[in-house]
Design a protein around this motif. Structure first.
Motif: not given
Length: 550
Positions: A56, A60, A63-64, A66, A103-106, A162, A167-168
């Protein structure tokens, strides 16, 4: 007791950055957790829940995500995870991991591909929409972390959704390929020994397919803390669409069908105004005799319940009333998003809160450090890192104060790290770490930690407290919450006093002459008579069986 482990085990939540630093960089890691698993086994908990440790960018703090099938280098490697899982199982501990499906990371490769063009094969893995003709966002949805829930991507001319940070980006759970990939991810971790999943913001994964505007709130106000502009809307379309239950059924089928092992799915479900709707996340009866939904939706109600005997009993009785047949309740009094229990309820209530949590019918979850009586830390502005407080415009939402490092001993660095010094820790230590730490409290029979150890020992030896029925008592003084737990021949009377005075409670005849199995104060082994006196913020468990010697 013929019950699955997750109904009787006490779950202990670890925030990996803050539990134990094994490599000396000032940030907790998997090796550090593995080193301290013996402490948890000795404490008496039955399961360990790890907050995210996946690769990640840490926008966060994990919680984001990758990469859903890896370990962030600052926490270790997959080999470190395997060693942690093996050690936990050797000690008889179950292992629950956080799963972040909304959600994921951007920076996740899926989103990197998705934003390349409108016709990219991964485009529909996320939620993209055209702005309105005037250039404003597609609808009025707001991010939990402040501002619109949409960010315009200049390259493709569309906005992505988001629910949290920009970023999520939110994944599109209406795309079968996304669902299949997520189910395969669950299988990946189960194959590595994971016994269950705590599903982050579970009810948010499916929204209104028409993306309709949320209505305006007549009375803006958050649940347990103010959330700024987010509270100006009624969030009926940006989460919890009815077909979310189909997704939970898929979760359940995947986990239950993996192998012969008992596993658990626990959903972070924030439903407070309608307990019937909260209970619906258990699902509906199946032909096999179980329920179709989550094994347990997290019950956060005690976090907002008035800390009074009447308030707590009303909440417990309400939960008991709405549970579907076959559902098992659960309770929490602290986690990584809330102010520390000792600060929120007051230090005088720490042991009373522990007794409540460990004697109610249901699965309890403890937050790391609460068993020490750790208080909220007033983190200096220049040390704060949580984006919620910074970006929401509501500084009180910052969660740094409840995430500070665990204190293991009275050394200057509290035993958190063998390499880094306190000034290099990712967050500062709590100021009273020289006395509020594991080593000091383990040596003090009157400490909060010693009480929790006794309470867990009594619970683990009592079928009634682990799995028994619940019957509240009506004939108790104001300020006292009393109830009985019973399973077979094991019966326990629990008396909890929420008040600053002394109070006398008439003891039911069946318990007269029985020992005090557990008390918040020095009362164990004392046989009770017709009347039992409880001091301020005191509690007792009365009943035959194991007594907790000091």
């Amino acid at each position: 007791m013929d019950r699955p482990w997750w109904q009787t085990a006490v779950v202990y939540q670890i925030y990996p950055r803050s539990f134990r630093d094994g490599d000396g960089d000032g940030v907790g890691d998997l090796a550090g957790i593995t080193e301290k698993l013996g402490y948890l086994a000795d404490l008496g908990v039955g399961a360990v829940w790890l907050s995210p440790f996946y690769p990640s960018p840490q926008a966060d703090f994990g919680y984001d995500v990758s990469d859903y099938r890896g370990v962030d280098p600052q926490y270790g490697t997959l080999d470190d995870f395997d060693r942690l899982a093996a050690r936990a199982h050797d000690l008889g501990l179950k292992l629950i991991v956080d799963f972040v499906p909304n959600h994921s990371s951007d920076q996740h490769p899926w989103f990197v591909e998705s934003r390349q063009s409108r016709d990219n094969p991964k485009r529909d893995w996320y939620v993209w929409r055209d702005p309105k003709p005037d250039g404003s966002p597609p609808n009025n949805w707001l991010s939990h972390f402040g501002g619109p829930a949409w960010t315009l991507d200049e390259a493709t001319g569309q906005s992505y959704l988001h629910s949290f940070l920009k970023e999520q980006p939110d994944l599109n759970w209406r795309n079968p390929a996304v669902v299949d990939e997520m189910m395969d991810t669950l299988r990946f971790w189960m194959a590595r020994g994971v016994d269950g999943f705590r599903i982050d913001v579970a009810h948010a994964i499916l929204k209104d397919p028409e993306l309709r505007d949320n209505p305006l709130a007549e009375d803006a106000g958050g649940f347990h803390k103010p959330m700024g502009a987010y509270d100006t809307l009624v969030h009926v379309h940006d989460k919890a669409h009815p077909d979310v239950h189909e997704a939970f059924a898929r979760f359940r089928q995947t986990v239950d069908g993996f192998d012969a092992q008992e596993r658990v799915t626990i959903g972070e479900i924030h439903e407070y105004d309608d307990l019937g709707r909260w209970a619906s996340y258990y699902g509906t009866p199946t032909e096999a005799g179980g329920l179709s939904g989550l094994h347990m939706p997290f019950n956060f109600g005690l976090l907002n319940t008035p800390w009074t005997a009447a308030g707590v009993r009303a909440h417990v009785d309400a939960i008991e009333a709405v549970l579907p047949d076959g559902a098992w309740p659960n309770y929490v009094l602290g986690n990584h998003d809330e102010r520390r229990l000792a600060t929120r309820l007051g230090p005088e209530s720490v042991c009373l809160a522990g007794m409540l949590l460990l004697t109610l019918r249901g699965a309890p979850t403890l937050y790391y450090g609460d068993e020490l009586g750790m208080e909220e830390v007033d983190v200096p502005l220049d040390r704060r890192v949580d984006p919620w407080g910074f970006r929401s415009g509501v500084p009180e939402l910052g969660r740094d104060g409840c995430r500070t490092p665990m204190a293991w001993d009275a050394s200057p660095g509290a035993g958190f790290s063998e390499g880094a010094g306190p000034s290099d820790y990712w967050l500062p230590l709590h100021p009273d770490h020289e006395s509020v730490n594991v080593a000091a409290e383990a040596a003090d029979p009157d400490s909060v930690l010693s009480f929790y150890r006794r309470a867990l020992a009594v619970r683990n030896a009592s079928p009634a407290l682990q799995a028994g029925s619940y019957r509240p008592l009506d004939d108790v003084p104001e300020g006292v919450f009393g109830f009985e737990r019973a399973e077979g021949d094991d019966r326990r009377l629990v008396l909890l006093h929420f008040g600053d005075d002394d109070v006398e409670v008439a003891v039911p005849e069946a318990y007269r002459g029985a020992p005090v199995a557990l008390a918040t104060h020095d009362r164990e082994v004392e046989p009770v008579g017709e009347v039992f006196c409880l001091g301020p913020w005191a509690g007792a468990v009365v009943g035959p069986g194991l007594t907790a010697g000091r």
